[in-house]
Motif scaffolding. Structure first.
Motif, PDB file in Angstrom:
ATOM      1  N   GLU A  90       0.820  -1.201   0.000  1.00  9.76           N
ATOM      2  CA  GLU A  90       0.000   0.000   0.000  1.00  9.76           C
ATOM      3  C   GLU A  90       0.865   1.267   0.000  1.00  9.76           C
ATOM      4  O   GLU A  90       0.500   2.275  -0.593  1.00  9.76           O
ATOM      5  CB  GLU A  90      -0.941   0.004   1.210  1.00  9.76           C
ATOM      6  N   SER A 237      -6.584  -1.688   4.345  1.00 10.71           N
ATOM      7  CA  SER A 237      -6.188  -1.296   2.995  1.00 10.71           C
ATOM      8  C   SER A 237      -6.083   0.217   2.869  1.00 10.71           C
ATOM      9  O   SER A 237      -6.506   0.968   3.755  1.00 10.71           O
ATOM     10  CB  SER A 237      -7.214  -1.802   1.993  1.00 10.71           C
ATOM     11  N   ARG A 238      -5.547   0.672   1.745  1.00 15.90           N
ATOM     12  CA  ARG A 238      -5.437   2.115   1.502  1.00 15.90           C
ATOM     13  C   ARG A 238      -6.809   2.770   1.365  1.00 15.90           C
ATOM     14  O   ARG A 238      -6.953   3.965   1.585  1.00 15.90           O
ATOM     15  CB  ARG A 238      -4.605   2.382   0.249  1.00 15.90           C
ATOM     16  N   LYS A 239      -7.828   1.991   1.004  1.00 13.68           N
ATOM     17  CA  LYS A 239      -9.172   2.544   0.934  1.00 13.68           C
ATOM     18  C   LYS A 239      -9.754   2.751   2.326  1.00 13.68           C
ATOM     19  O   LYS A 239     -10.585   3.634   2.534  1.00 13.68           O
ATOM     20  CB  LYS A 239     -10.075   1.618   0.107  1.00 13.68           C
ATOM     21  N   GLN A 240      -9.316   1.943   3.266  1.00 13.45           N
ATOM     22  CA  GLN A 240      -9.816   2.069   4.646  1.00 13.45           C
ATOM     23  C   GLN A 240      -9.084   3.155   5.425  1.00 13.45           C
ATOM     24  O   GLN A 240      -9.704   3.862   6.219  1.00 13.45           O
ATOM     25  CB  GLN A 240      -9.683   0.717   5.362  1.00 13.45           C
ATOM     26  N   PRO A 242      -6.600   5.754   4.028  1.00  9.37           N
ATOM     27  CA  PRO A 242      -5.761   6.387   3.006  1.00  9.37           C
ATOM     28  C   PRO A 242      -4.725   7.344   3.565  1.00  9.37           C
ATOM     29  O   PRO A 242      -3.598   7.416   3.050  1.00  9.37           O
ATOM     30  CB  PRO A 242      -6.781   7.125   2.125  1.00  9.37           C
TER      31      PRO A 242
END
Length: 398
Positions: A90, A237-240, A242
């Motif tokens: 990530e 994750s990077r979506k969670q 950022p």
């Protein structure tokens, strides 16, 4: 220089770097936890002399980043080397994005010049990682007047978060837009999160990003599965989260000499702003005229004053160029209050009610004892029925 954290290789750069606004997408979630229950003026207890000169004494990081050794603040931050950077997909995602799409450029780092020295100084005083001074690049592009969805300032604080940490946020003054007051509040909050989540700064930034309730739930899920609870073990994750990975990518870039030279214009390791106690009721226009500077420049340095004037009650500090400080001091006694300038109450009209969690407390029990509905309590704090609460947490009572 010897470094403690693993060094990573940064991807090849193009000859020219420009910036995409993607960097600004990070934002601080609403905090409902606070080590303090009393709201005060944002500068109460702070001194205009808090910012030492370049040769001053510092706490922590002495062997790695002494004040005298580094003339450039970005190099000093890189030398802090307090945040370990493992190889991680990530982080690599944002490094590659920077390399191919010029995600991080000189625009935001350049905007940090008026504010960075004061922020780095306060991190040193608290013995906190200097890498935290990179967070406002992600949060606001180092624009203290920046506003998002319910958040504002260099650190993109929510109004309730600010109030929880002694910031005055009302119709005449927004402490989130004052670089010193907001930094003090944010560092208090980050230290609180660090202590809550395993004394880990990356976990603190993650909780700052998505809210400590949400991050605490992720930690508890991992614990129930018998897994480790450090940030990387949670598999977020990077979506969670950022902000976390963008920040870590920035740390990586700053530590690479070539990347640093291409993306971060040097900022002198010296005091830039004077900070003076402002007379109550006086307009910024009058202060600018008496200090010999343009009103536009003064307002740019002091976006927290929302009505263009210093409120009539309480202590408020004003930022001035160093060369204007003497003129301001000499003329201060002759400044006259604007009769139209009045103090206003906080936007919500009253201080928020809070409850400090005690050993053995449950969310249902807290709601019942304080005469509030459980769902309202959960909603006010971004929690769920199965959220874990810990002694010492501060909950907002709806």
């Amino acid at each position: 220089m010897t470094t403690n954290a693993p060094r990573r290789q940064f991807a090849a750069y193009g000859s020219v770097l420009t910036m995409a606004a993607v960097l600004l997408l990070g934002g601080c979630q609403v905090s409902t936890h606070s080590p303090s229950d009393d709201e005060t003026n944002p500068q109460e207890g702070l001194s205009a002399a808090l910012t030492p000169t370049a040769g001053g004494t510092q706490s922590g990081n002495d062997s790695k980043a002494s004040t005298e050794q580094y003339t450039d603040l970005w190099q000093k931050i890189a030398a802090s080397d307090a945040i370990a950077l493992p190889d991680h997909k990530e982080i690599d995602y944002f490094l590659k994005l920077h390399s191919s799409r010029m995600l991080f450029t000189k625009a935001a780092p350049g905007a940090a010049e008026p504010w960075l020295y004061d922020i780095v100084t306060r991190l040193e005083q608290r013995n906190m990682p200097l890498e935290l001074a990179l967070l406002p690049i992600v949060e606001s592009a180092y624009n203290p007047a920046s506003r998002g969805a319910g958040v504002a300032g260099l650190w993109q604080l929510a109004s309730q978060t600010g109030r929880n940490f002694k910031l005055r946020v009302n119709k005449s003054f927004d402490g989130r837009l004052d670089h010193i007051a907001s930094t003090e509040a944010t560092l208090d909050y980050l230290q609180h999160l660090h202590d809550m989540f395993g004394n880990d700064w990356i976990s603190a930034v993650a909780a700052y990003n998505i809210g400590e309730g949400n991050f605490g739930n992720a930690v508890e899920r991992s614990r129930r599965k018998g897994k480790a609870t450090d940030f990387y073990s949670l598999g977020l994750s990077r979506k969670q989260v950022p902000t976390v990975y963008k920040w870590l990518a920035l740390v990586d870039i700053v530590r690479d000499p070539k990347a640093l030279a291409q993306s971060f214009p040097p900022i002198d390791n010296r005091q830039v702003l004077a900070r003076e106690l402002a007379p109550n009721g006086v307009s910024l226009k009058q202060i600018a005229a008496k200090s010999g500077i343009a009103e536009k420049e003064l307002k740019k340095l002091n976006p927290a004053f929302r009505t263009g004037a210093v409120p009539t009650k309480g202590e408020y500090w004003i930022n001035l160029p160093l060369d204007a400080a003497d003129s301001f001091a000499n003329a201060k006694g002759s400044m006259t209050a604007d009769a139209k300038n009045v103090e206003v109450k906080d936007d919500d009209g009253e201080k928020p009610r809070r409850y400090v969690v005690k050993s053995g407390d449950t969310l249902g029990g807290i709601a019942k004892r304080n005469g509030v509905k459980l769902q309202a309590l959960l909603s006010a704090n971004g929690l769920k029925k199965d959220s874990v609460i810990r002694p010492g947490q501060t909950l907002k009572l709806p």
